[in-house]
Design an enzyme around this catalytic site. Structure first.
Site, PDB file in Angstrom:
ATOM      1  N   CYS A 197       0.837  -1.235   0.152  1.00 41.95           N
ATOM      2  CA  CYS A 197       0.055  -0.166   0.071  1.00 41.95           C
ATOM      3  C   CYS A 197       0.707   1.199   0.022  1.00 41.95           C
ATOM      4  O   CYS A 197       0.451   2.358  -0.486  1.00 41.95           O
ATOM      5  CB  CYS A 197      -0.870   0.007   1.280  1.00 41.95           C
ATOM      6  SG  CYS A 197      -2.361  -1.027   1.010  1.00 41.95           S
ATOM      7  N   CYS A 349      13.598   4.572  -4.415  1.00 42.27           N
ATOM      8  CA  CYS A 349      12.172   5.142  -4.349  1.00 42.27           C
ATOM      9  C   CYS A 349      12.085   5.068  -2.770  1.00 42.27           C
ATOM     10  O   CYS A 349      12.753   5.663  -2.172  1.00 42.27           O
ATOM     11  CB  CYS A 349      11.343   3.773  -5.095  1.00 42.27           C
ATOM     12  SG  CYS A 349      11.724   2.155  -4.302  1.00 42.27           S
TER      13      CYS A 349
END
Length: 391
Positions: A197, A349
């Protein structure tokens, strides 16, 4: 599948309980006996996040006698979009403490047990001991397999749910009576192939729907009413507002779980070795990247540091000297022309999944010297710049 009640009824309801649960008592399928069973029930919720929040709130309101909460995380502002059991006043505090305080305010008749720790193969059986049922609201495959295996060893049912973007799933697993999580997903996906998520996002209201559905299954199992989701998996697509259901049976010949163990290259909480891609995806650690950046500043080395997150993420936290090139622009080919395939490239990231995908893409387009940051910018913040706030 119709199953007998999971627990015996408690001895009696107090006058305060009769008033509080009056709307339950008038439902014939629940009645006084069902409420007494709920009072006598002991449930453990693994994860006090998106799915755990509504499940815990409704189970507490329903009068479950003992609620255990297992979570090692603290409340962050990024949680509040979906983790409705927490609030602004709880930012920075352990999620178990925040959830326990909210439950005490909602229903002081419920006993809450905090397990302020991450469930691991070494601790799972001890944490599960004494509970009648477990709800799994976690967001990683390692812990999901671990919870399923621990429940199979303990002989208790396991209510599971998962969410991502606009999609959700839930089911009931119980090795003594039907399939387990391993029958649905026999093999864990390779690391980085399925985003969580934090990487992919989730519609904030979606866990309210799935977590509440999980709570319904828990109540049905405790009281013995209705037909449970054992042997069935429900999937919900919020964009089309449609439900699908598939049947699930135990895998023929699947060996029973006999112990919990940690294998090589797996998640610390995982009870099964997970496929590893470490050899194919070289990494640098946060301290190593800091040294590389310092050397680049001195003119002693040359490389490009690419941030493959979204622009809003770069506004929240960034590594100095990184160039923002969102993963979608790489996957579409839009940004590939501006990259030198002969120059060393380091990617990062948030936690490492997207940068690994970007690494494989660049390699497929002829970039030979490419690596990505292990643990992403969260590792950078923790190990190099703790003064910077994670998001």
């Amino acid at each position: 599948m119709d199953l007998p009640p999971l627990v015996e009824p408690a001895a009696t309801l107090t006058d305060a309980e009769l008033r509080r649960y009056a709307r339950h008592l008038t439902v014939p399928e629940i009645g006084c006996t069902g409420q007494l069973r709920l009072k006598n029930a002991r449930m453990l919720c693994v994860g006090a996040g998106g799915l755990g929040s509504p499940a815990l709130l409704y189970l507490a309101a329903a009068g479950v006698g003992t609620l255990g909460i297992a979570d090692d995380d603290v409340v962050d502002s990024s949680n509040l979009q979906r983790q409705v059991i927490h609030g602004e006043a709880a930012l920075g505090t352990p999620k178990t403490r925040s959830a326990a305080a909210r439950i005490a305010d909602l229903n002081p008749l419920v006993r809450v047990v905090e397990h302020r720790e991450r469930l691991t193969a070494a601790t799972a059986q001890e944490v599960l001991a004494g509970y009648d049922l477990v709800l799994d609201g976690t967001d990683n495959f390692g812990t999901r397999y671990l919870v399923s295996d621990a429940c199979e060893l303990a002989g208790v049912p396991h209510v599971w749910g998962s969410i991502l973007r606009f999609d959700g799933q839930y089911s009931v697993f119980w090795g003594a009576h039907g399939p387990t999580y391993r029958d649905l997903y026999p093999v864990p996906p390779a690391p980085g192939t399925v985003p969580n998520c934090a990487e992919a996002g989730v519609l904030g209201v979606l866990p309210g729907l799935l977590g509440t559905a999980m709570a319904v299954e828990a109540v049905k199992l405790i009281t013995g009413v209705g037909t449970t989701m054992l042997g069935r998996v429900a999937t919900y697509d919020a964009l089309s507002a449609r439900w699908w259901e598939i049947s699930l049976v135990p895998t023929p010949g699947r060996p029973a779980v006999t112990e919990l163990g940690v294998g090589q290259d797996e998640d610390p909480g995982c009870a099964v070795p997970c496929p590893s891609s470490a050899e194919d995806a070289p990494t640098v650690t946060a301290p190593q990247l800091a040294e590389l950046l310092a050397a680049r500043e001195r003119g002693q080395t040359d490389f490009e540091l690419l941030d493959v997150r979204e622009p809003y993420e770069a506004r929240l936290a960034a590594i100095p000297g990184a160039r923002l090139v969102p993963l979608a622009q790489l996957e579409s080919g839009e940004a590939l022309a501006g990259l030198d395939p002969h120059r060393r490239t380091v990617l990062h990231c948030k936690v490492g999944a997207r940068s690994e995908r970007a690494l494989r893409l660049l390699r497929a387009h002829g970039h030979a010297d490419v690596a990505h940051l292990e643990g992403g910018i969260l590792a950078w913040i923790a190990q190099v710049n703790p003064a910077q706030r994670p998001y």
